[in-house]
Scaffold this motif. Structure first.
Motif, PDB file in Angstrom:
ATOM      1  N   LEU A  39       0.827  -1.208   0.000  1.00 33.90           N
ATOM      2  CA  LEU A  39       0.000   0.000   0.000  1.00 33.90           C
ATOM      3  C   LEU A  39       0.862   1.260   0.000  1.00 33.90           C
ATOM      4  CD1 LEU A  39      -2.862  -0.914   2.497  1.00 33.90           C
ATOM      5  CD2 LEU A  39      -3.124  -0.328   0.094  1.00 33.90           C
ATOM      6  N   VAL A  40       1.911   1.236   0.805  1.00 36.64           N
ATOM      7  CA  VAL A  40       2.775   2.416   0.879  1.00 36.64           C
ATOM      8  C   VAL A  40       3.428   2.677  -0.466  1.00 36.64           C
ATOM      9  CG1 VAL A  40       4.857   3.386   1.921  1.00 36.64           C
ATOM     10  CG2 VAL A  40       3.208   2.196   3.338  1.00 36.64           C
ATOM     11  N   LYS A  41       3.835   1.613  -1.108  1.00 39.07           N
ATOM     12  CA  LYS A  41       4.478   1.774  -2.407  1.00 39.07           C
ATOM     13  C   LYS A  41       3.495   2.347  -3.439  1.00 39.07           C
ATOM     14  CE  LYS A  41       7.611  -0.298  -5.615  1.00 39.07           C
ATOM     15  NZ  LYS A  41       6.995   0.510  -6.669  1.00 39.07           N
ATOM     16  N   GLU A  42       2.272   1.814  -3.417  1.00 42.94           N
ATOM     17  CA  GLU A  42       1.234   2.327  -4.331  1.00 42.94           C
ATOM     18  C   GLU A  42       1.016   3.817  -4.091  1.00 42.94           C
ATOM     19  OE1 GLU A  42      -1.376  -1.767  -4.360  1.00 42.94           O
ATOM     20  OE2 GLU A  42      -2.435   0.125  -4.039  1.00 42.94           O
ATOM     21  N   LEU A  43       0.992   4.179  -2.806  1.00 42.87           N
ATOM     22  CA  LEU A  43       0.772   5.577  -2.453  1.00 42.87           C
ATOM     23  C   LEU A  43       1.868   6.461  -3.021  1.00 42.87           C
ATOM     24  CD1 LEU A  43      -0.443   6.047   1.201  1.00 42.87           C
ATOM     25  CD2 LEU A  43      -1.668   6.215  -0.936  1.00 42.87           C
ATOM     26  N   GLU A  44       3.101   6.023  -2.877  1.00 40.06           N
ATOM     27  CA  GLU A  44       4.213   6.843  -3.346  1.00 40.06           C
ATOM     28  C   GLU A  44       4.092   7.159  -4.830  1.00 40.06           C
ATOM     29  OE1 GLU A  44       7.644   6.410  -0.186  1.00 40.06           O
ATOM     30  OE2 GLU A  44       7.923   5.215  -1.990  1.00 40.06           O
ATOM     31  N   VAL A  76       3.100  11.523  -6.492  1.00 39.96           N
ATOM     32  CA  VAL A  76       3.898  12.283  -7.454  1.00 39.96           C
ATOM     33  C   VAL A  76       3.019  13.163  -8.344  1.00 39.96           C
ATOM     34  CG1 VAL A  76       5.658  12.039  -9.236  1.00 39.96           C
ATOM     35  CG2 VAL A  76       5.451  10.324  -7.456  1.00 39.96           C
ATOM     36  N   VAL A  77       1.781  12.727  -8.562  1.00 41.28           N
ATOM     37  CA  VAL A  77       0.906  13.409  -9.507  1.00 41.28           C
ATOM     38  C   VAL A  77       0.533  14.826  -9.064  1.00 41.28           C
ATOM     39  CG1 VAL A  77      -1.225  13.152 -10.825  1.00 41.28           C
ATOM     40  CG2 VAL A  77       0.023  11.128 -10.093  1.00 41.28           C
TER      41      VAL A  77
END
Lengths: 461, 439
Positions: B10-15, B19-20
């Motif tokens: 989840l944390v990786k997906e969030l990162e 950026v957007v």
């Protein structure tokens, strides 16, 4: 960490809920819209009136505590990025429109009033506040003055500096200063308003603003001209001005931008066009009619393949809403977006457009170009990914190349975004050593404790 | 699934989603909470910066980050106005899950998780390792702080003293149903939703009557529950997943053309959040959730698309009841549905008068109303004022949560304006027409 006795003092002045010091809150005041590293302040304070604002500044000065004023934080040159050893003063609670005077056509506002809020309020009374920066839906008038913000109507109506009749502000010591008046003419004392406009919070803290208003133009006509190449479009811009026509707005969009904007706005822009000119003329119906026709003829003569005229207000609003979304729509394409605002004399627009295309090619980067072509202010927008170290190097070189081209054409590094931190390293190239030394001297004299937005515009002095 | 591997994922997906945001700040112009408080931490840009900047520190003081993240109506006004297309709601929901899961972890797990997170670039590698650690770390599962659907409702009732719980919830009135149409061959499954079942059962009854009137087969499985949004909004992934899987079991073995709900929030949760949370799982539940998401429709949208609704019908009757319509955020901003409810209303024999900013959030925001009742009420009062200005007799809205908030605001101001779901007005009109026909 900020000294606790200072926090107590601030809390005594503005009240407990309006002094923020938690790290979680500080992170949210560490940035603006510029692509620069965030800096976390020690505290953020939300004064509720002039007295409180003045007292906070006094305390900062007595304690050598740097302060950065923040409106909406939409700055594109890093002017609102605070100092790591300083505080942020938020103008969001100083947001009342004190007076709109229909007879004398001026408005008196607090610095935290949102630009669009004032525009709407004066339009309801048949008046007009022309400066319309891209971020007007959230940007504040205090911020607009501190940055000398421009907008889409700069060509005919000028920019923020042309509307400031008078100001009240606090100097670094917290003394209340008044300049200008509600009169059309005013020749007493120095023109300190002129000094404050564009000073980016380095010379004083704006407290009250008197703004000039105009009668609302009775008629408006908006059109979109489609071109098969960028040169033709930019030559048309120069030709319109050369033919002594001053549209209210004359915007250019390249294909890259058109596609990005259309994907977001669905305004019906032709996505295969190489370039678009978005044009609006306003004023007396006869003038609108005549200028509109002249522009149409010029566009066709210079290669426009199609011209679409907005049939009603709804269509008009759609065109301008689409234009306003350009920046953010481009942002969707790549993780990092660098927005420049180099400005050249208007006759040089075709040269600058050509130069930008060459630079994109030379440095192998994506540059979307849109902007206020009519006033010479272009927005070359570089799309990149800062994490790609090699490409980022090329981007930095391209930016320098863009600046050099603009200066070589007697242009400027920034038409409307300000110097802040972003343009600081390049300022000397435009104005020379002496100008910077003069500005630094001015600051030294007015702000001996160096508390007003240190590091911005002139660098450390 | 509650484990380090899931958290790290989840944390990786969030990162990647952070950026957007280019920090343009345009969300300030539409955030109903920012309008009240003027605090950057209350608006999407601030929250995104907070998550981005404090990804590591977030775990040394999860309460601080959590408190700020939870100060959000999840109305999606920011997302629908974001030119960069930041998927704000998904990010916030995921962040809430991460924080809640993290707070529920044992000390050892926290240390490891913190270390993983402090080196985000090594996630990919660590995620593999995490798979091995999983067994050790999931032994003592302390994830118990999530609220459940029932807990969301009961405090609301005890605190607010409005909209009493129905004496007969819908599931007692009609525990299950499985009918086929005689002519249209159309069959829908009906997802009742907690608020409609327990507080507004009449809406569900009217839906069934409308289906019946239009000759549509209906499937209602026994033992339906909550769509999971209250759990998810509190970051309780485990409860959410139990609820989703429960409903997958209920709906999986029947064939129907659409899944219909009359609750804006249930519709948007099933349509958007169910697949978003299960994304990348590649199993039976994930497959069915995707499939179900495509079939899920709001009742207004379904009727307009599948039934011939005569909404141009005007009698020239000036005595028609004046109705105004409030756009639930979860219909308009999440799903882009705003024309259909108005078409249904126009076909209901009433006169629709628009209020100012009908799509402005009512301030309910589910649990937001529980924990920040003062701000919620201030936002709700703005809605109340725009409703009153229309001189309407009834305010209609397609979301039972909005109905509760608006009822509360109206009651507080001693107004006698009615609050109805569009389908109640539509059903009412059908019934009165039938009555006339009989005469």
């Amino acid at each position: 960490m900020i000294d606790h006795f200072l926090v107590d003092e601030f809390e005594n002045i503005v009240g407990l809920p309006y002094v923020l010091t938690d790290i979680e809150d500080m992170v949210t005041y560490s940035y603006d819209a510029a692509v620069l590293d965030p800096v976390t302040p020690l505290a953020a304070i939300m004064p509720g009136n002039s007295e409180e604002l003045g007292q906070i500044i006094k305390i900062c000065n007595e304690n050598n505590l740097p302060l950065t004023i923040r409106g909406a934080g939409t700055n594109l040159s890093g002017g609102t990025i605070p100092s790591a050893t300083g505080i942020v003063i938020l103008t969001s609670r100083l947001n009342s429109i004190i007076e709109i005077n229909k007879q004398d056509m001026y408005a008196v506002v607090q610095p935290g009033v949102v630009t669009a809020t004032l525009s709407e309020a004066v339009e309801k009374k048949g008046l007009f506040y022309p400066p319309d920066p891209g971020s007007q839906a959230v940007s504040t008038l205090g911020g607009n003055i501190a940055e000398n913000a421009g907008g889409l109507r700069g060509l005919k109506y000028g920019v923020t500096k042309d509307y400031v009749m008078g100001l009240e502000f606090f100097d670094a010591a917290g003394r209340h200063i008044k300049t200008g008046s509600k009169t059309v003419k005013c020749a007493t004392g120095y023109n300190l308003s002129g000094l404050m406009v564009g000073s980016e919070g380095t010379l004083g803290v704006i407290d009250k603003i008197i703004l000039k208003l105009l009668p609302l133009p009775s008629h408006r006509k908006s059109m979109v001209a489609v071109f098969n190449n960028m040169e033709q479009a930019s030559e048309t811009v120069a030709a319109i001005i050369a033919n002594r026509i001053i549209p209210a707005t004359l915007e250019i969009l390249d294909n890259f931008t058109i596609r990005a904007v259309e994907a977001f706005s669905n305004a019906g822009l032709p996505v295969d066009a190489a370039a678009l000119l978005l044009i609006e003329v306003d004023g007396h119906p006869a003038v609108v009619q005549e200028d509109g026709e002249k522009i149409e003829t010029l566009c066709r003569k210079l290669g426009a393949v199609n011209i679409k005229i907005a049939a009603n207000d709804q269509e008009r609003d759609k065109i301008w809403a689409a234009r306003r979304s350009a920046l953010s729509a481009l942002a969707k394409l790549k993780p990092t977006l660098v927005l420049e605002d180099v400005t050249v004399p208007r006759s040089r627009i075709p040269d600058m457009v050509k130069a930008l295309q060459q630079i994109a090619k030379d440095f192998k980067i994506d540059i979307g170009t849109f902007g206020h072509a009519g006033d010479g202010n272009l927005h070359p927008t570089i799309l990149t990914d800062k994490r790609d170290v090699k490409e980022w190097k090329r981007v930095e070189m391209a930016i320098e190349a863009i600046f050099e081209k603009a200066l070589a054409m007697d242009g400027t590094l920034s038409g409307e975004h300000g110097t802040g931190l972003a343009k600081l390293p390049f300022l000397e190239k435009e104005v020379g050593k002496a100008t910077i030394a003069f500005s630094q001297q001015l600051r030294k004299a007015l702000d001996p404790n160096k508390i007003l937005n240190p590091g911005k515009v002139t660098g450390i002095f | 699934m509650t484990n380090i591997k899931k958290l790290a994922q989840l944390v990786k997906e969030l990162e990647d989603q952070f950026v957007v945001c280019i920090r343009c700040g345009m969300c300030q112009s539409v955030c109903p909470l920012f309008e009240q408080t003027k605090k950057e931490a209350d608006v999407a840009r601030g929250k995104l910066a907070l998550l981005d900047g404090l990804m590591n520190r977030m775990f040394s003081n999860p309460e601080g980050a959590s408190e700020r993240l939870n100060r959000c109506l999840l109305c999606g006004s920011c997302a629908s106005n974001c030119p960069s297309g930041v998927n704000v709601l998904e990010i916030f929901i995921k962040a809430r899950i991460i924080l809640t899961e993290y707070k529920g972890l044992s000390r050892t797990k926290k240390i490891i998780f913190r270390n993983i997170l402090s080196k985000p670039k090594t996630f990919n590698r660590l995620m593999k390792w995490a798979g091995h650690f999983q067994g050790i770390f999931t032994k003592k599962n302390k994830n118990s702080q999530g609220t459940s659907c029932a807990r969301l409702i009961s405090p609301l009732l005890s605190n607010r003293n409005f909209m009493p719980v129905a004496t007969e919830p819908f599931h007692e009135h009609l525990p299950k149903l499985d009918t086929v149409s005689s002519r249209s061959r159309l069959k829908v499954a009906f997802f009742t939703g907690c608020l409609i079942d327990k507080i507004f059962p009449k809406i569900a009854k009217d839906c069934i009557d409308v289906f019946h009137y239009h000759d549509i087969g209906v499937f209602i499985p026994e033992n339906q529950g909550c769509c999971g949004i209250p759990a998810l909004a509190s970051g309780d992934l485990k409860t959410f997943e139990q609820l989703v899987e429960h409903h997958v079991d209920l709906f999986e073995n029947n064939s129907f053309d659409y899944l219909i709900t009359a609750c804006a929030t249930c519709t948007s949760t099933i349509k958007k959040l169910w697949p978003a949370i299960y994304k990348g799982n590649q199993n039976r539940v994930q497959n069915f959730v995707e499939h179900l998401s495509e079939k899920t429709l709001d009742i207004n949208q379904f009727l307009v698309a599948n039934i011939k609704i005569d909404s141009s019908h005007t009698d020239g009757d000036t005595d028609k009841e004046i109705v105004t319509y409030h756009d639930p955020c979860h219909l308009k901003k999440s799903l882009g549905i705003f024309k259909e409810p108005r078409q249904i209303l126009n076909a209901s024999g009433i006169k629709l008068i628009e209020m100012e900013s009908p799509d402005k959030c009512c301030g309910m925001g589910g649990s937001f109303n529980l924990f920040h009742y003062d701000i919620s009420s201030k936002i709700g009062t703005l809605k109340y004022e725009s409703i009153v200005k229309t001189s309407c007799k009834t305010v209609a809205t397609g979301c039972p949560a909005c109905m509760m908030q608006i009822s509360d605001m109206l009651a507080k101001n001693k107004s006698n304006i009615n609050v109805k779901h569009p389908i109640e007005l539509y059903a009412n009109n059908l019934k009165s027409k039938e009555g006339l026909d009989k005469d």
